[in-house]
Design a protein around this motif. Sequence first.
Motif, PDB file in Angstrom:
ATOM      1  N   HIS A   1      44.973  49.485  25.096  1.00 56.07           N
ATOM      2  CA  HIS A   1      44.701  50.470  26.136  1.00 56.07           C
ATOM      3  C   HIS A   1      43.874  51.638  25.614  1.00 56.07           C
ATOM      4  CE1 HIS A   1      48.272  52.069  24.157  1.00 56.07           C
ATOM      5  NE2 HIS A   1      48.007  53.243  24.691  1.00 56.07           N
ATOM      6  N   TRP A   2      43.949  51.905  24.294  1.00 53.97           N
ATOM      7  CA  TRP A   2      43.114  52.958  23.727  1.00 53.97           C
ATOM      8  C   TRP A   2      41.653  52.536  23.744  1.00 53.97           C
ATOM      9  CZ3 TRP A   2      45.364  57.393  23.532  1.00 53.97           C
ATOM     10  CH2 TRP A   2      46.740  57.478  23.286  1.00 53.97           C
ATOM     11  N   ILE A   3      41.392  51.276  23.487  1.00 55.20           N
ATOM     12  CA  ILE A   3      40.019  50.769  23.563  1.00 55.20           C
ATOM     13  C   ILE A   3      39.529  50.816  25.002  1.00 55.20           C
ATOM     14  CG2 ILE A   3      38.538  48.770  23.134  1.00 55.20           C
ATOM     15  CD1 ILE A   3      40.454  47.909  20.947  1.00 55.20           C
TER      16      ILE A   3
ATOM     17  N   ALA B   1      37.020  52.859  36.547  1.00 63.68           N
ATOM     18  CA  ALA B   1      38.315  53.268  35.991  1.00 63.68           C
ATOM     19  C   ALA B   1      38.966  52.147  35.207  1.00 63.68           C
ATOM     20  CB  ALA B   1      39.250  53.742  37.096  1.00 63.68           C
ATOM     21  N   ARG B   2      38.281  51.025  35.039  1.00 60.58           N
ATOM     22  CA  ARG B   2      38.784  49.898  34.254  1.00 60.58           C
ATOM     23  C   ARG B   2      37.735  49.491  33.235  1.00 60.58           C
ATOM     24  NH1 ARG B   2      42.523  51.505  36.584  1.00 60.58           N
ATOM     25  NH2 ARG B   2      44.060  50.394  37.859  1.00 60.58           N
ATOM     26  N   ALA B   3      38.127  48.672  32.296  1.00 60.21           N
ATOM     27  CA  ALA B   3      37.214  48.296  31.213  1.00 60.21           C
ATOM     28  C   ALA B   3      36.141  47.312  31.661  1.00 60.21           C
ATOM     29  CB  ALA B   3      38.000  47.708  30.040  1.00 60.21           C
ATOM     30  N   THR B   4      36.385  46.571  32.737  1.00 58.45           N
ATOM     31  CA  THR B   4      35.433  45.557  33.187  1.00 58.45           C
ATOM     32  C   THR B   4      35.080  45.779  34.660  1.00 58.45           C
ATOM     33  OG1 THR B   4      37.114  43.958  33.923  1.00 58.45           O
ATOM     34  CG2 THR B   4      36.477  43.908  31.593  1.00 58.45           C
ATOM     35  N   ARG B   5      33.906  45.280  35.058  1.00 54.20           N
ATOM     36  CA  ARG B   5      33.497  45.369  36.456  1.00 54.20           C
ATOM     37  C   ARG B   5      34.411  44.519  37.339  1.00 54.20           C
ATOM     38  NH1 ARG B   5      27.243  44.115  36.891  1.00 54.20           N
ATOM     39  NH2 ARG B   5      27.762  44.573  39.082  1.00 54.20           N
ATOM     40  N   VAL B   6      34.887  43.403  36.796  1.00 51.72           N
ATOM     41  CA  VAL B   6      35.785  42.539  37.551  1.00 51.72           C
ATOM     42  C   VAL B   6      37.069  43.285  37.907  1.00 51.72           C
ATOM     43  CG1 VAL B   6      37.212  40.470  37.404  1.00 51.72           C
ATOM     44  CG2 VAL B   6      34.835  40.395  36.630  1.00 51.72           C
ATOM     45  N   ALA B   7      37.656  43.955  36.923  1.00 51.28           N
ATOM     46  CA  ALA B   7      38.893  44.704  37.168  1.00 51.28           C
ATOM     47  C   ALA B   7      38.652  45.846  38.148  1.00 51.28           C
ATOM     48  CB  ALA B   7      39.452  45.239  35.856  1.00 51.28           C
ATOM     49  N   ASP B   8      37.509  46.494  38.041  1.00 47.35           N
ATOM     50  CA  ASP B   8      37.210  47.586  38.958  1.00 47.35           C
ATOM     51  C   ASP B   8      37.029  47.087  40.389  1.00 47.35           C
ATOM     52  OD1 ASP B   8      37.279  50.261  38.153  1.00 47.35           O
ATOM     53  OD2 ASP B   8      35.524  50.010  36.879  1.00 47.35           O
ATOM     54  N   ARG B   9      36.455  45.875  40.539  1.00 44.45           N
ATOM     55  CA  ARG B   9      36.281  45.360  41.903  1.00 44.45           C
ATOM     56  C   ARG B   9      37.627  45.084  42.555  1.00 44.45           C
ATOM     57  NH1 ARG B   9      36.029  45.233  46.186  1.00 44.45           N
ATOM     58  NH2 ARG B   9      34.758  44.067  47.674  1.00 44.45           N
ATOM     59  N   ILE B  10      38.575  44.573  41.786  1.00 43.87           N
ATOM     60  CA  ILE B  10      39.921  44.350  42.325  1.00 43.87           C
ATOM     61  C   ILE B  10      40.603  45.680  42.632  1.00 43.87           C
ATOM     62  CG2 ILE B  10      42.213  43.465  41.761  1.00 43.87           C
ATOM     63  CD1 ILE B  10      40.855  41.246  40.199  1.00 43.87           C
TER      64      ILE B  10
END
Length: 273
Positions: free
Chosen positions: A102-104, A134-143
Amino acid sequence: MDAILGEISRRLTGQWIQIAVSGVLFLGVGWVALTLGQRHALDHGLLLSRVDTLVAGIDGTTSLIVRAVLLTALGYLLGMTAHMTGSMLRRLWTDRWPPPLHWIEKGVVVLRRAYFGRRWPDRTRELPARYLPARATRVADRIRLAHERVDAEYGAHLGLLWPRLWLMLTPDERGPIELSRAGLDSAAVLAVWGAALVGLGWWWWPAALIGLAVVLVARHRAGTAVGALADLAESTVDSQQRVLADRFGVPVIDGRISREDFRQINDRLAKGA
Protein backbone atom coordinates in the motif's frame (compact mmCIF):
# COMPACT_ATOMS: atom_id res chain seq x y z
CA MET A 1 -31.22 -31.73 -13.42
CA ASP A 2 -29.47 -34.03 -15.91
CA ALA A 3 -29.29 -31.15 -18.39
CA ILE A 4 -27.77 -28.84 -15.77
CA LEU A 5 -25.17 -31.42 -14.72
CA GLY A 6 -24.35 -32.07 -18.36
CA GLU A 7 -23.80 -28.37 -19.02
CA ILE A 8 -21.57 -28.03 -15.94
CA SER A 9 -19.56 -31.08 -17.00
CA ARG A 10 -19.15 -29.69 -20.52
CA ARG A 11 -17.91 -26.34 -19.25
CA LEU A 12 -15.48 -27.90 -16.78
CA THR A 13 -14.09 -30.18 -19.49
CA GLY A 14 -13.64 -27.24 -21.86
CA GLN A 15 -11.90 -25.23 -19.16
CA TRP A 16 -9.61 -28.15 -18.29
CA ILE A 17 -8.58 -28.52 -21.92
CA GLN A 18 -7.97 -24.78 -22.29
CA ILE A 19 -5.78 -24.67 -19.18
CA ALA A 20 -3.78 -27.74 -20.25
CA VAL A 21 -3.28 -26.50 -23.82
CA SER A 22 -2.02 -23.09 -22.66
CA GLY A 23 0.47 -24.80 -20.35
CA VAL A 24 1.65 -27.18 -23.07
CA LEU A 25 2.14 -24.27 -25.48
CA PHE A 26 4.30 -22.49 -22.93
CA LEU A 27 6.33 -25.65 -22.43
CA GLY A 28 6.82 -25.78 -26.19
CA VAL A 29 8.10 -22.21 -26.29
CA GLY A 30 10.36 -22.96 -23.32
CA TRP A 31 11.81 -25.97 -25.14
CA VAL A 32 12.47 -23.85 -28.23
CA ALA A 33 14.14 -21.19 -26.07
CA LEU A 34 16.48 -23.68 -24.41
CA THR A 35 17.16 -25.44 -27.71
CA LEU A 36 18.09 -22.41 -29.78
CA GLY A 37 19.39 -20.00 -27.15
CA GLN A 38 20.53 -16.49 -27.97
CA ARG A 39 23.24 -17.40 -30.47
CA HIS A 40 20.93 -19.40 -32.75
CA ALA A 41 17.70 -17.57 -31.93
CA LEU A 42 16.38 -17.64 -35.52
CA ASP A 43 18.05 -20.83 -36.78
CA HIS A 44 15.04 -22.79 -38.01
CA GLY A 45 17.30 -25.47 -39.48
CA LEU A 46 18.71 -26.29 -36.05
CA LEU A 47 15.20 -26.33 -34.61
CA LEU A 48 13.94 -28.78 -37.24
CA SER A 49 16.89 -31.08 -36.68
CA ARG A 50 16.27 -31.10 -32.93
CA VAL A 51 12.59 -31.85 -33.54
CA ASP A 52 13.55 -34.79 -35.77
CA THR A 53 15.90 -36.08 -33.06
CA LEU A 54 13.16 -35.73 -30.45
CA VAL A 55 10.62 -37.59 -32.57
CA ALA A 56 13.11 -40.33 -33.41
CA GLY A 57 13.67 -40.92 -29.70
CA ILE A 58 10.04 -41.95 -29.19
CA ASP A 59 9.95 -45.76 -29.29
CA GLY A 60 6.48 -47.21 -29.81
CA THR A 61 2.91 -46.17 -29.14
CA THR A 62 3.10 -46.80 -25.39
CA SER A 63 6.05 -44.45 -25.04
CA LEU A 64 4.22 -41.80 -27.06
CA ILE A 65 1.08 -42.07 -24.88
CA VAL A 66 3.05 -41.91 -21.64
CA ARG A 67 4.95 -38.83 -22.78
CA ALA A 68 1.77 -37.17 -23.99
CA VAL A 69 0.05 -37.82 -20.65
CA LEU A 70 3.02 -36.48 -18.69
CA LEU A 71 3.27 -33.44 -20.93
CA THR A 72 -0.45 -32.74 -20.58
CA ALA A 73 -0.30 -33.12 -16.79
CA LEU A 74 2.67 -30.79 -16.54
CA GLY A 75 0.98 -28.32 -18.86
CA TYR A 76 -2.15 -28.42 -16.70
CA LEU A 77 -0.11 -27.72 -13.56
CA LEU A 78 1.54 -24.76 -15.25
CA GLY A 79 -1.84 -23.55 -16.49
CA MET A 80 -3.36 -23.75 -13.02
CA THR A 81 -0.37 -21.85 -11.63
CA ALA A 82 -0.92 -19.14 -14.25
CA HIS A 83 -4.63 -18.95 -13.37
CA MET A 84 -3.94 -18.62 -9.65
CA THR A 85 -1.31 -15.97 -10.32
CA GLY A 86 -3.76 -14.25 -12.65
CA SER A 87 -6.32 -14.14 -9.85
CA MET A 88 -3.78 -12.38 -7.64
CA LEU A 89 -2.90 -9.98 -10.46
CA ARG A 90 -6.59 -9.19 -11.01
CA ARG A 91 -6.92 -8.19 -7.36
CA LEU A 92 -3.95 -5.84 -7.73
CA TRP A 93 -5.47 -4.46 -10.91
CA THR A 94 -8.93 -3.83 -9.50
CA ASP A 95 -8.58 -3.13 -5.78
CA ARG A 96 -6.45 -1.45 -3.16
CA TRP A 97 -3.02 -2.96 -2.65
CA PRO A 98 -2.53 -4.83 0.63
CA PRO A 99 0.28 -4.09 3.11
CA PRO A 100 3.16 -3.62 2.58
CA LEU A 101 2.38 -2.78 -1.06
CA HIS A 102 0.00 0.00 0.00
CA TRP A 103 2.98 2.32 0.46
CA ILE A 104 3.95 1.75 -3.16
CA GLU A 105 0.34 2.33 -4.19
CA LYS A 106 0.32 5.72 -2.48
CA GLY A 107 3.41 6.75 -4.43
CA VAL A 108 1.92 5.56 -7.71
CA VAL A 109 -1.30 7.50 -7.02
CA VAL A 110 0.72 10.70 -6.45
CA LEU A 111 2.48 10.18 -9.79
CA ARG A 112 -0.79 9.42 -11.59
CA ARG A 113 -2.45 12.54 -10.18
CA ALA A 114 0.53 14.67 -11.20
CA TYR A 115 0.42 13.24 -14.73
CA PHE A 116 -3.35 13.77 -14.89
CA GLY A 117 -2.93 17.38 -13.77
CA ARG A 118 -0.28 18.10 -16.41
CA ARG A 119 -2.21 16.46 -19.25
CA TRP A 120 -5.68 17.82 -18.40
CA PRO A 121 -5.18 20.93 -16.24
CA ASP A 122 -8.68 22.27 -16.90
CA ARG A 123 -10.39 18.99 -16.01
CA THR A 124 -8.26 18.73 -12.85
CA ARG A 125 -9.54 22.10 -11.66
CA GLU A 126 -13.16 21.39 -12.61
CA LEU A 127 -13.57 17.80 -11.42
CA PRO A 128 -14.43 17.01 -7.78
CA ALA A 129 -11.59 15.37 -5.88
CA ARG A 130 -13.50 12.06 -5.77
CA TYR A 131 -13.16 11.78 -9.57
CA LEU A 132 -9.38 12.24 -9.67
CA PRO A 133 -7.03 9.20 -9.75
CA ALA A 134 -7.04 7.45 -6.38
CA ARG A 135 -5.83 3.92 -7.21
CA ALA A 136 -2.58 2.54 -8.57
CA THR A 137 -4.10 1.38 -11.88
CA ARG A 138 -6.59 2.80 -14.38
CA VAL A 139 -8.58 -0.42 -14.10
CA ALA A 140 -9.03 0.01 -10.35
CA ASP A 141 -9.95 3.65 -10.79
CA ARG A 142 -12.62 2.78 -13.36
CA ILE A 143 -14.26 0.40 -10.90
CA ARG A 144 -13.98 2.95 -8.10
CA LEU A 145 -15.53 5.61 -10.32
CA ALA A 146 -18.58 3.41 -10.85
CA HIS A 147 -19.09 3.46 -7.07
CA GLU A 148 -18.51 7.21 -6.91
CA ARG A 149 -20.88 7.99 -9.80
CA VAL A 150 -23.68 5.88 -8.34
CA ASP A 151 -23.20 7.56 -4.98
CA ALA A 152 -23.13 11.03 -6.56
CA GLU A 153 -26.30 10.39 -8.59
CA TYR A 154 -28.43 8.44 -6.12
CA GLY A 155 -26.67 8.39 -2.76
CA ALA A 156 -26.54 4.58 -3.07
CA HIS A 157 -23.66 2.43 -1.80
CA LEU A 158 -22.93 0.20 -4.80
CA GLY A 159 -20.82 -2.24 -2.79
CA LEU A 160 -23.76 -2.96 -0.48
CA LEU A 161 -26.44 -2.80 -3.17
CA TRP A 162 -24.83 -4.88 -5.91
CA PRO A 163 -25.05 -8.41 -4.39
CA ARG A 164 -28.78 -7.93 -3.73
CA LEU A 165 -29.35 -6.34 -7.13
CA TRP A 166 -27.55 -9.24 -8.80
CA LEU A 167 -30.04 -11.69 -7.32
CA MET A 168 -32.89 -9.70 -8.86
CA LEU A 169 -31.53 -9.86 -12.42
CA THR A 170 -32.71 -12.38 -14.99
CA PRO A 171 -30.20 -14.73 -16.66
CA ASP A 172 -30.36 -12.62 -19.83
CA GLU A 173 -29.56 -9.48 -17.85
CA ARG A 174 -26.65 -11.19 -16.11
CA GLY A 175 -25.14 -12.47 -19.37
CA PRO A 176 -23.28 -9.32 -20.52
CA ILE A 177 -22.01 -8.69 -16.99
CA GLU A 178 -20.69 -12.24 -16.65
CA LEU A 179 -19.06 -11.95 -20.08
CA SER A 180 -17.27 -8.74 -19.10
CA ARG A 181 -16.10 -10.26 -15.82
CA ALA A 182 -14.80 -13.34 -17.67
CA GLY A 183 -12.96 -11.01 -20.06
CA LEU A 184 -11.23 -9.31 -17.14
CA ASP A 185 -10.23 -12.67 -15.63
CA SER A 186 -8.85 -13.96 -18.93
CA ALA A 187 -6.93 -10.71 -19.47
CA ALA A 188 -5.21 -11.16 -16.10
CA VAL A 189 -4.20 -14.73 -16.98
CA LEU A 190 -2.99 -13.59 -20.40
CA ALA A 191 -0.83 -10.94 -18.73
CA VAL A 192 0.75 -13.65 -16.55
CA TRP A 193 1.63 -15.73 -19.61
CA GLY A 194 3.05 -12.61 -21.26
CA ALA A 195 5.24 -11.87 -18.25
CA ALA A 196 6.44 -15.50 -18.25
CA LEU A 197 7.38 -15.20 -21.92
CA VAL A 198 9.29 -12.01 -21.18
CA GLY A 199 11.20 -14.00 -18.57
CA LEU A 200 12.10 -16.60 -21.20
CA GLY A 201 13.74 -13.78 -23.12
CA TRP A 202 16.75 -14.29 -20.87
CA TRP A 203 17.46 -17.47 -22.85
CA TRP A 204 15.78 -16.62 -26.19
CA TRP A 205 15.21 -12.98 -27.12
CA PRO A 206 12.22 -13.51 -29.49
CA ALA A 207 10.25 -14.76 -26.46
CA ALA A 208 10.66 -11.35 -24.82
CA LEU A 209 9.20 -9.59 -27.87
CA ILE A 210 6.29 -12.03 -28.01
CA GLY A 211 5.72 -11.67 -24.28
CA LEU A 212 5.73 -7.87 -24.45
CA ALA A 213 3.13 -7.96 -27.22
CA VAL A 214 1.00 -10.37 -25.16
CA VAL A 215 1.19 -8.10 -22.10
CA LEU A 216 0.11 -5.08 -24.15
CA VAL A 217 -2.83 -7.03 -25.57
CA ALA A 218 -3.80 -8.19 -22.07
CA ARG A 219 -3.65 -4.62 -20.78
CA HIS A 220 -5.93 -3.43 -23.58
CA ARG A 221 -8.38 -6.29 -22.98
CA ALA A 222 -8.46 -5.57 -19.26
CA GLY A 223 -9.27 -1.91 -19.87
CA THR A 224 -12.02 -2.81 -22.33
CA ALA A 225 -13.53 -5.45 -20.04
CA VAL A 226 -13.52 -3.34 -16.90
CA GLY A 227 -14.93 -0.37 -18.79
CA ALA A 228 -17.84 -2.49 -20.00
CA LEU A 229 -18.26 -4.01 -16.53
CA ALA A 230 -18.41 -0.62 -14.81
CA ASP A 231 -20.81 0.79 -17.41
CA LEU A 232 -23.08 -2.24 -17.05
CA ALA A 233 -23.08 -1.94 -13.25
CA GLU A 234 -24.09 1.73 -13.46
CA SER A 235 -26.68 1.00 -16.14
CA THR A 236 -28.15 -1.78 -14.04
CA VAL A 237 -28.70 0.59 -11.12
CA ASP A 238 -30.20 3.16 -13.52
CA SER A 239 -32.63 0.70 -15.12
CA GLN A 240 -33.68 -1.28 -12.04
CA GLN A 241 -35.05 1.57 -9.96
CA ARG A 242 -38.61 0.25 -9.90
CA VAL A 243 -37.46 -3.28 -9.09
CA LEU A 244 -35.39 -1.96 -6.18
CA ALA A 245 -38.29 0.18 -5.00
CA ASP A 246 -40.64 -2.81 -4.98
CA ARG A 247 -38.17 -5.00 -3.13
CA PHE A 248 -37.31 -2.42 -0.47
CA GLY A 249 -40.77 -0.89 -0.15
CA VAL A 250 -39.89 2.68 -1.10
CA PRO A 251 -41.67 5.00 -3.56
CA VAL A 252 -40.47 5.92 -7.06
CA ILE A 253 -40.67 9.63 -7.83
CA ASP A 254 -40.14 10.71 -11.45
CA GLY A 255 -38.79 7.27 -12.28
CA ARG A 256 -36.19 7.11 -9.52
CA ILE A 257 -35.70 6.47 -5.82
CA SER A 258 -34.94 9.56 -3.76
CA ARG A 259 -31.55 10.07 -2.13
CA GLU A 260 -33.16 9.95 1.31
CA ASP A 261 -34.74 6.56 0.57
CA PHE A 262 -31.43 5.27 -0.79
CA ARG A 263 -29.72 6.36 2.43
CA GLN A 264 -32.27 4.34 4.36
CA ILE A 265 -31.62 1.36 2.06
CA ASN A 266 -27.89 1.74 2.72
CA ASP A 267 -28.51 1.66 6.46
CA ARG A 268 -30.69 -1.47 6.14
CA LEU A 269 -28.10 -3.28 4.03
CA ALA A 270 -25.23 -2.32 6.34
CA LYS A 271 -27.19 -3.81 9.28
CA GLY A 272 -25.66 -1.39 11.72
CA ALA A 273 -22.07 -2.18 10.71
